[in-house]
Design an enzyme around this catalytic site. Structure first.
Site, PDB file in Angstrom:
ATOM      1  NE  ARG A  95      -3.842   2.069   2.585  1.00  0.00           N
ATOM      2  CZ  ARG A  95      -3.741   3.011   3.532  1.00  0.00           C
ATOM      3  NH1 ARG A  95      -2.721   2.978   4.402  1.00  0.00           N
ATOM      4  NH2 ARG A  95      -4.649   3.956   3.645  1.00  0.00           N
ATOM      5  CG  ASN A 172      -4.609   7.219   5.535  1.00  0.00           C
ATOM      6  OD1 ASN A 172      -4.536   5.999   5.635  1.00  0.00           O
ATOM      7  ND2 ASN A 172      -4.295   8.035   6.538  1.00  0.00           N
ATOM      8  CD  GLU A 173      -5.829   6.519   9.627  1.00  0.00           C
ATOM      9  OE1 GLU A 173      -5.602   7.580  10.244  1.00  0.00           O
ATOM     10  OE2 GLU A 173      -5.206   5.465   9.833  1.00  0.00           O
ATOM     11  CG  HIS A 239      -6.594   2.226   8.916  1.00  0.00           C
ATOM     12  ND1 HIS A 239      -6.051   3.423   8.501  1.00  0.00           N
ATOM     13  CD2 HIS A 239      -6.814   1.509   7.774  1.00  0.00           C
ATOM     14  CE1 HIS A 239      -5.960   3.434   7.174  1.00  0.00           C
ATOM     15  NE2 HIS A 239      -6.420   2.280   6.721  1.00  0.00           N
ATOM     16  CE1 TYR A 241      -1.259   1.585  13.463  1.00  0.00           C
ATOM     17  CE2 TYR A 241      -3.268   2.456  12.475  1.00  0.00           C
ATOM     18  CZ  TYR A 241      -1.945   2.069  12.368  1.00  0.00           C
ATOM     19  OH  TYR A 241      -1.294   2.166  11.150  1.00  0.00           O
ATOM     20  CD  GLU A 268      -2.599   3.139   7.948  1.00  0.00           C
ATOM     21  OE1 GLU A 268      -2.409   3.404   9.159  1.00  0.00           O
ATOM     22  OE2 GLU A 268      -2.660   4.003   7.059  1.00  0.00           O
ATOM     23  CD1 TRP A 298       2.741   2.797  10.311  1.00  0.00           C
ATOM     24  CD2 TRP A 298       1.543   3.122   8.442  1.00  0.00           C
ATOM     25  NE1 TRP A 298       3.092   4.018   9.807  1.00  0.00           N
ATOM     26  CE2 TRP A 298       2.375   4.252   8.656  1.00  0.00           C
ATOM     27  CE3 TRP A 298       0.712   3.095   7.321  1.00  0.00           C
ATOM     28  CZ2 TRP A 298       2.378   5.343   7.793  1.00  0.00           C
ATOM     29  CZ3 TRP A 298       0.724   4.183   6.470  1.00  0.00           C
ATOM     30  CH2 TRP A 298       1.535   5.298   6.706  1.00  0.00           C
TER      31      TRP A 298
END
Length: 555
Positions: A95, A172-173, A239, A241, A268, A298
């Protein structure tokens, strides 16, 4: 700001009540799943990567499961060797971070064409994303999805004909935590703008809440957004996290899309703990493999905070602990990645297994590790990796994975006999016969001698359960290579799941062996082990800890 990550994943951007709200949202999530009614089975016409029955498939109809990494091209345009190095890890996808010129220097059509050519030369599927949209609505520097869509349209001549090789990740986001419900309309409009311009590529859309969708907006509106794309070639990207710090949160979110028949990948994710929490990457990777969902870690290198660098200084020979986890750990890239069939990998016609690897030879045997090498296997197409197993009493346990005929097996116990063997596999999933075995006995080793301290804290608690975190610090001047943590629960608590280590519990007594990526503790450094547990009321911390038999100070 992190150079190659910006503020895109920083949970500090959340409101002060995010931690409490996240727990509430998790409990309410099951009630909210009504927003994910079973999707209509959609198979797009045409060639190239597309969605069929909720799955990403290639033009020939074969499933394509992404196993890749993110690379910050727009901030490091000189790192042109990176795609070849990423491919050498066994990855099948990269990516690539681009800019539409709103926040950073625009990547030109010629530059994007060169990126695509490099992806194809290195037999990688190329996910291209505009990063300027990160945190729109909360970060005043962020651009809009409409601006990003215009950028993709300006690249139409470059992207035309690349549907077999390229996925367009619009932005992105593309929304922060301020009014995340505002994500739905511009996301739908950007998709429709690209379709009206004639794009037939698979389009990827990221979630709001800085990509983590902790308020469930993407989840609850996914069906409507999917239905708005008349081609059906749309895939959602979450994503993961520190919001996803428990197995339950991870599995609930991923299963919600799969159960609804909607395409999803982890676009991610991170694993190392930070001040905001400890992501449960083990569950992310294991569940992605179980459900055959893509994941893209990531990131390759270049973060201002290097905790998320997979390689140190873009050097593929210097993997970080995070890199070792992603490339060689359980459910990692070396173990699970299959090359796209458009490049000749993973074809269903390939039924020939590689030849058996040569007998492994052991060297550099310490109290906690051993280096193994073996003669490479051969295959009618290509050998893509090797799986090292521990053999004991007729059973096999995965020990390590490698893309090359050699690996260091870590996390071993001192003064212990081990027997290892090796399998080879190819891109089609064919596995060789097992090699002959090699036996070793690890060195006696020595205890850390009290040069350690252990911190224990309760991260969260609920009726009947809790989440804990143990930080082991090396207070000495030399690295600790391999360890075993010992302690006893005070109130009969039990561990139900652990990441960063493997627990063995007998009554109140607990022994924890390290994972491969937490086995070494640098001088003055630390590693963190997280877990979920059961408790019945009183939940006091353990009174004392030992490391490899030596007492450790409480931190």
């Amino acid at each position: 700001m992190r150079t190659a990550r910006s503020t895109a994943k920083n949970p500090a951007r959340r409101s002060p009540v995010t931690v409490l709200l996240t727990a509430l949202v998790t409990l309410l999530g099951l009630l909210a799943l009504g927003g994910l009614a079973p999707a209509q089975a959609a198979t797009a016409a045409g060639t190239g990567l597309h969605i069929s029955d909720g799955r990403l498939v290639e033009g020939n109809g074969n499933d394509f499961v992404m196993r890749g990494v993110n690379h910050a091209h727009t901030w490091y345009p000189g790192q042109t060797q990176s795609l070849a190095d990423i491919k050498a890890t066994g990855a099948n996808t990269v990516r690539v971070v681009l800019s539409d010129g709103f926040r950073w220097s625009k990547n030109s059509p010629a530059d994007v064409a060169a990126v695509i050519a490099s992806c194809k030369a290195n037999r990688l599927i190329c996910v291209l994303e505009v990063h300027d949209t990160t945190g729109y609505g909360e970060d005043s520097a962020a651009g809009t999805l409409d601006h990003a869509a215009d950028y993709w349209i300006s690249l139409k001549d470059v992207l035309a004909g690349q549907e077999d090789y390229v996925i367009i990740n619009i932005g992105n986001e593309p929304w922060g935590n301020t009014n995340p419900a505002g994500w739905t309309a511009p996301t739908t409009a950007a998709i429709q703008k690209l379709r009206a311009a004639g794009f037939a590529h698979t389009i990827m859309v990221d979630a709001p809440n800085w990509g983590q969708d902790w308020q469930g907006v993407m989840r609850d509106n996914a069906q409507a957004v999917y239905d708005a794309d008349t081609t059906g070639n749309l895939i959602f990207s979450i994503h993961m996290y520190s919001v996803y710090n428990t197995a339950q949160k991870v599995t609930d979110y991923l299963h919600a899309f799969v159960d609804a028949g909607l395409p999803l990948l982890i676009g991610e994710f991170g694993g190392p703990a930070d001040q905001y929490g400890d992501p449960d990457e083990d569950t992310m990777m294991a569940t992605a493999e179980q459900l055959k969902l893509g994941y893209i870690a990531w990131s390759w290198s270049g973060n201002t905070d290097p905790i998320l660098d997979l390689t140190i200084g873009f050097d593929p020979t210097k993997l970080s602990p995070w890199g070792e986890r992603i490339f060689h750990g359980a459910n990692g890239i070396a173990q699970t990645s299959h090359e796209a069939t458009v490049y000749g990998g993973g074809t269903s016609e390939d039924t020939q297994a590689p030849t058996a690897p040569g007998t492994p030879a052991a060297s550099a045997v310490t109290d906690t590790s051993a280096a193994l090498t073996w003669t490479a296997s051969s295959d009618n197409v290509a050998v893509t990796g090797y799986d090292v197993v521990r053999v004991s009493a007729g059973t096999e346990t995965p020990a390590a994975s490698s893309a090359t005929p050699g690996v260091s097996v870590t996390g071993l116990t001192a003064d212990t006999a081990y027997t290892f063997a090796v399998y080879a596999h190819d891109a089609a999933g064919n596995r060789s016969a097992r090699s002959a075995t090699v036996s070793i006995t690890t060195a006696k080793g020595s205890a850390p001698g009290g040069s350690c301290s252990v911190g224990y804290r309760i991260v969260g608690q609920w009726p009947g359960g809790f989440q804990g975190e143990i930080t082991i610090r090396n207070t000495g001047t030399t690295a600790i290579d391999g360890w075993k943590l010992g302690f006893a629960f005070a109130n009969g608590q039990t561990i139900t799941n652990m990441w960063g280590g493997t627990p063995t519990q007998t009554g109140r007594s607990v022994s924890v062996a390290p994972a491969s990526y937490t086995s070494t503790i640098a001088a003055k450094g630390s590693v963190t082990v997280g877990f979920t547990g059961a408790q019945s009321g009183t939940n006091a911390a353990p009174a004392a800890f030992t490391l490899s038999g030596a007492a450790c100070a409480a931190a």
